[in-house]
Design an enzyme around this catalytic site. Sequence first.
Site, mmCIF file in Angstrom:
data_model
loop_
_atom_site.group_PDB
_atom_site.id
_atom_site.type_symbol
_atom_site.label_atom_id
_atom_site.label_comp_id
_atom_site.label_asym_id
_atom_site.label_seq_id
_atom_site.Cartn_x
_atom_site.Cartn_y
_atom_site.Cartn_z
ATOM 1 N N LYS A 91 -38.739 56.981 7.676
ATOM 2 C CA LYS A 91 -39.738 55.903 7.286
ATOM 3 C C LYS A 91 -40.569 55.759 7.923
ATOM 4 O O LYS A 91 -40.699 56.150 9.518
ATOM 5 C CB LYS A 91 -39.386 54.284 7.160
ATOM 6 C CG LYS A 91 -40.434 53.553 6.739
ATOM 7 C CD LYS A 91 -40.226 53.196 5.544
ATOM 8 C CE LYS A 91 -40.975 52.069 5.271
ATOM 9 N NZ LYS A 91 -39.669 50.417 5.409
ATOM 10 N N HIS A 92 -41.700 55.856 7.698
ATOM 11 C CA HIS A 92 -43.367 56.521 8.792
ATOM 12 C C HIS A 92 -42.775 57.706 9.096
ATOM 13 O O HIS A 92 -43.198 57.728 10.574
ATOM 14 C CB HIS A 92 -43.356 55.436 9.450
ATOM 15 C CG HIS A 92 -43.935 54.254 8.798
ATOM 16 N ND1 HIS A 92 -45.254 54.218 7.373
ATOM 17 C CD2 HIS A 92 -43.425 53.306 8.506
ATOM 18 C CE1 HIS A 92 -45.310 52.519 7.281
ATOM 19 N NE2 HIS A 92 -44.386 52.339 7.613
ATOM 20 N N ASN A 143 -41.319 59.921 22.667
ATOM 21 C CA ASN A 143 -39.482 60.117 23.122
ATOM 22 C C ASN A 143 -38.067 59.957 22.627
ATOM 23 O O ASN A 143 -38.248 58.847 21.607
ATOM 24 C CB ASN A 143 -39.361 59.318 24.246
ATOM 25 C CG ASN A 143 -40.726 60.058 25.603
ATOM 26 O OD1 ASN A 143 -40.201 60.989 25.630
ATOM 27 N ND2 ASN A 143 -40.753 58.974 26.358
ATOM 28 N N HIS A 194 -44.751 65.890 17.946
ATOM 29 C CA HIS A 194 -46.063 64.351 18.200
ATOM 30 C C HIS A 194 -46.895 64.251 17.420
ATOM 31 O O HIS A 194 -46.605 64.966 16.249
ATOM 32 C CB HIS A 194 -46.692 64.707 19.537
ATOM 33 C CG HIS A 194 -46.218 64.729 21.163
ATOM 34 N ND1 HIS A 194 -45.560 65.691 21.921
ATOM 35 C CD2 HIS A 194 -45.973 63.948 21.349
ATOM 36 C CE1 HIS A 194 -45.456 65.742 22.311
ATOM 37 N NE2 HIS A 194 -45.091 64.562 22.437
#
Length: 528
Positions: A279-280, A422, A528
């Site tokens: 998801k996302h 993180n 990231h």
Amino acid sequence: MSNAIIPIKRALLSVFDKTGMADFAKALAGLGVDLVSTGGTSKLIASTGAAVRDISDLTGFPEMMDGRVKTLHPKVHGGLLSVRDNPIHQASMDEHQIGAIDLVVVNLYPFEETIAKGASYDETIENIDIGGPAMIRSAAKNHAYVTVIVDPADYDAVLEHIRASGGVPYELRQRLAAKAYARTAAYDSVISSWFARTLDYAEMPYRSFAGRLKEVMRYGENPHQWAAFYTTGEQRPGVATARQVQGKALSYNNLNDTDAAFELVSEFDPAVPAVAIIKHANPCGFAIGASLIEAYHLALRTDPVSAFGGIVALNRTIDGPTATEIVKVFTEVIVAPDATEEAIRIIAAKKNLRLLLTGALADPKAGGLTVKSLAGGLLVQGRDDRNVDDTEFKVVTKKQPTEAELRDLKIAMKVAKHVKSNAIIYVRDGATVGIGAGQMSRLDSSRVAHRKAIDAAEAAGIEGALTANSVVASDAFFPFPDGMLAAVEAGATAVIQPGGSMNDQAVIDAADAAGIAMIMTGMRHFRH
């Protein structure tokens, strides 16, 4: 003059991809266009009965050097580049008997296909086209007077205009010129990238990245953003090469999430069934199991709330029972190497559900580049093509991990590689039981994952948290003991992390005091 329709009286046709060329050339000849061509293209046109002249008849000079020199001639480029209403240009054309060329149809030697098949260095070099790009660029620059075609898909539109008015309108010549420059730029980009890889010349002073339009999206990440999907030609199994069996068009976000899902399951050998739910672009559940259906249920248990509207990726052929379970939950995309006919029929009942079949898993150890855009520039790096299997474990605590813990630690770290930093991943018995993603501190990620594990346990009717007696992975080092101790409080009995902090010893001491095992790998997996 540039805004006028320029009559098409002479066309130069030289193509490697001969799709549609016979019919196109015959139609041009039927409209009274003088055809000039080269080599195999000329033979094809002649076979239709259309009149065609060889390029040597135009230039008065024979092809030479195995065809390397045939169109690089003033009578070709003068005919393409002359400004028709410039008297000085016209005088030069008259003096040197250069005839105007009004239409150029060129496509290029198959460099992309040549490198895709793993050709030798010398064969690859021979498939770098020179004359083709030169003619394309000359014609495109002079689009005020010349029409250039690099794609057979444009034949019909050009023919339609010639039939209607004898020539091609300026607006279409402009668009065809833009497309032509895009094609030669992409071609040169592939060549330069091949040189960089072949010569291990990563720090090239100039970098270009080529893509071919596959689909214009309805919108981007948000409805006010334009978006399109371009493929690079890399033959990596995944969303760019997959076959969409059914379902509505994929959105920008669908493609991004599906890529993340499939890259994760590709880390796991298909001998062991594995399922990821995304998801996302973050995993909200992952598991291996004795079967795909077991792996799916375990992955779903991690975070059933977030799984709603997610992407499901599998590392082997989808079977009917697994498909039956997946479609019970609203899912945007299912992606896998293959699917049984039964599974396809079951998924077909959900007409909007996209099913993508890739034919194979991606190679997690294959090299390549990833690119991220910044204002005014691009960040380029090598793909993260290593995982926990490539490291030498160093047990840094008094307590050694058990075999069961070691297996789960490896799984946790492979999942952590695909979670936004993180990242803190709890795993128990081959399945994630808590995922903390994208928090600003590792302590927050530990706590978020634990909180989700409590919620998931409650949903499953289990007392406590799913993280009890689990192991935990961190994508980067613990800068302080607090994040690791939060995982211990959540129930973790073993930890895997890269290490490398100035406070490593304090973290190790805290792990020893807590009576848990800890492994350091020396390999970080920021995402990231």
